[in-house]
Design a protein around this motif. Structure first.
Motif, PDB file in Angstrom:
ATOM      1  N   THR A  97       0.900  -1.291  -0.234  1.00 40.86           N
ATOM      2  CA  THR A  97      -0.162  -0.045  -0.060  1.00 40.86           C
ATOM      3  C   THR A  97       0.931   1.264   0.001  1.00 40.86           C
ATOM      4  O   THR A  97       0.672   2.230  -0.653  1.00 40.86           O
ATOM      5  CB  THR A  97      -1.045   0.084   1.405  1.00 40.86           C
ATOM      6  N   LEU A 105      -5.894   4.255   0.647  1.00 41.53           N
ATOM      7  CA  LEU A 105      -5.254   4.466   2.117  1.00 41.53           C
ATOM      8  C   LEU A 105      -6.228   3.501   3.259  1.00 41.53           C
ATOM      9  O   LEU A 105      -5.559   2.533   3.856  1.00 41.53           O
ATOM     10  CB  LEU A 105      -4.946   5.592   2.602  1.00 41.53           C
ATOM     11  N   LEU A 144       0.992   3.912  -2.971  1.00 47.05           N
ATOM     12  CA  LEU A 144       0.810   5.475  -2.660  1.00 47.05           C
ATOM     13  C   LEU A 144       2.123   6.201  -2.816  1.00 47.05           C
ATOM     14  O   LEU A 144       1.707   7.793  -3.085  1.00 47.05           O
ATOM     15  CB  LEU A 144       0.134   5.711  -1.214  1.00 47.05           C
ATOM     16  N   ILE A 168      -1.952   6.039  -8.371  1.00 51.33           N
ATOM     17  CA  ILE A 168      -3.106   6.566  -7.709  1.00 51.33           C
ATOM     18  C   ILE A 168      -3.473   7.918  -7.644  1.00 51.33           C
ATOM     19  O   ILE A 168      -2.648   8.787  -6.847  1.00 51.33           O
ATOM     20  CB  ILE A 168      -3.110   6.161  -6.155  1.00 51.33           C
ATOM     21  N   ARG A 192      -6.579   8.603  -3.340  1.00 49.92           N
ATOM     22  CA  ARG A 192      -5.727   8.387  -2.360  1.00 49.92           C
ATOM     23  C   ARG A 192      -6.297   7.693  -1.022  1.00 49.92           C
ATOM     24  O   ARG A 192      -5.823   6.993  -0.407  1.00 49.92           O
ATOM     25  CB  ARG A 192      -4.954   9.382  -2.185  1.00 49.92           C
ATOM     26  N   SER A 248       2.864   7.911  -9.716  1.00 50.59           N
ATOM     27  CA  SER A 248       2.156   7.140  -8.696  1.00 50.59           C
ATOM     28  C   SER A 248       0.761   6.644  -9.534  1.00 50.59           C
ATOM     29  O   SER A 248       0.505   7.390 -10.343  1.00 50.59           O
ATOM     30  CB  SER A 248       1.643   7.793  -7.451  1.00 50.59           C
TER      31      SER A 248
END
Lengths: 219, 219
Positions: free
Chosen positions: B31, B122, B35, B113, B118, B111
């Protein structure tokens, strides 16, 4: 003449073959439902999944009973435990056909599949059917050589999966994000279905030889 | 004092708890890699998956040896067979963390994302970690009540998953198809990870009570 215990193991094998028939039919109908936006076909896939789940649960119960009462060793133990795992994979293949059918249902009366990717999806459906047909025949015949052939079909599935992404990412993709999401998920479902079929065939190799073929690449 | 056989079953349980730690750490790092577009973290998730697979393979071998030599019945048989399935689910959770890490790696140095999602990603990562932490603690404690609580976290994961699609399909989505595909797949990986964690916790209930909790909704 097989004794009662081995007759029960044979019956387990028959039920696994039956499961391959059911999940093949489910994916075949799901593919048609998706391509033809056929709602009643989609509904039939979704509602009949319960039958597949039931066979698996019954099988699981028989295997536990068999192990508890007969305490199999060596090959027989391997057959019983491996049948459990094969049943679990086949049950999951039924779920994946349901996922495809649900995408068809969600977009009805439209088709979720634009013209540019119809051929690819159709081919993925055909390879999925071919894979599970071969898996069923491996289970029935315990033919180790045939089990190894499934890897080629699985490679073909991976190639189609990559082709799908190329179409979605091409500059002339005109359908926007929603169909791209549907197609991304659909592609994933076919690919996972194929992976499970290959796992089952590898379990046939393990059953027969006691050797575990190299495990499926993470996917 | 537990006899040698039951000490082996305890050791299996410890290894399952250890697997929950490893797959929690893998998803946590995946993760962050996703991110923060952190390539070396992504690579570490991908390369360390082999350790998780190795634990599962060793466990599988011990369980087969245990069943063949000790021929457990009743509860002990249930423990041995269920540990196999739990290990299989945990091994798969490691694969799903690898899939997330591979998306991070594929888009590096960007990224994958965009800012709009985000928070959701998350949170999905946090719920994934919470789920597997609870799963580990259920395995360690055999606490049936706690195992049942996991369904709430799984519902939260499903809500986040739906939120993700709402953002992707909103009129103001400005990032086009490629990030939508990445996010669709990423969402699916977190959701499946959560499903497997719930399955493992349900297997704890089954281990302890002999009753199978209602099976996970098809997903």
């Amino acid at each position: 003449m097989r004794d009662a215990f081995h007759q029960e193991l044979d019956a387990l094998n028959d039920r696994l073959v039956e499961m391959t028939r059911l999940v093949r039919s489910a994916m075949s109908r799901a593919t048609t439902a998706l391509l033809d936006a056929d709602l009643s076909l989609a509904e039939s896939v979704i509602s009949h999944d319960a039958d597949i789940n039931q066979i698996y649960q019954d099988m699981e119960r028989s295997i536990f009973a068999l192990m508890a009462t007969q305490q199999p060793v060596a090959v027989d133990l391997r057959v019983a435990i491996t049948a459990l795992r094969m049943g679990g994979d086949l049950e999951r293949m039924g779920d994946l056909a349901v996922h495809v059918a649900k995408i068809a249902r969600m977009r009805h009366p439209e088709s979720a599949i634009p013209a540019e990717v119809r051929d690819t999806i159709l081919e993925m459906g055909q390879i999925a059917e071919r894979l599970v047909t071969k898996t069923g025949s491996c289970i029935a015949s315990h033919d180790v050589e045939q089990a190894k052939e499934l890897d080629d079909d699985d490679d073909a599935m991976d190639r189609l999966h990559r082709r799908l992404f190329r179409v979605l990412l091409a500059k002339d993709w005109a359908h926007g994000v929603e169909p791209a999401i549907d197609i991304t998920l659909t592609g994933r479902y076919y690919e996972r279905y194929a992976d499970h079929a290959v796992r089952v065939a590898r379990d046939v190799v393990y059953l027969v030889t006691g050797d575990r073929p190299e495990s499926a690449a993470a996917s």
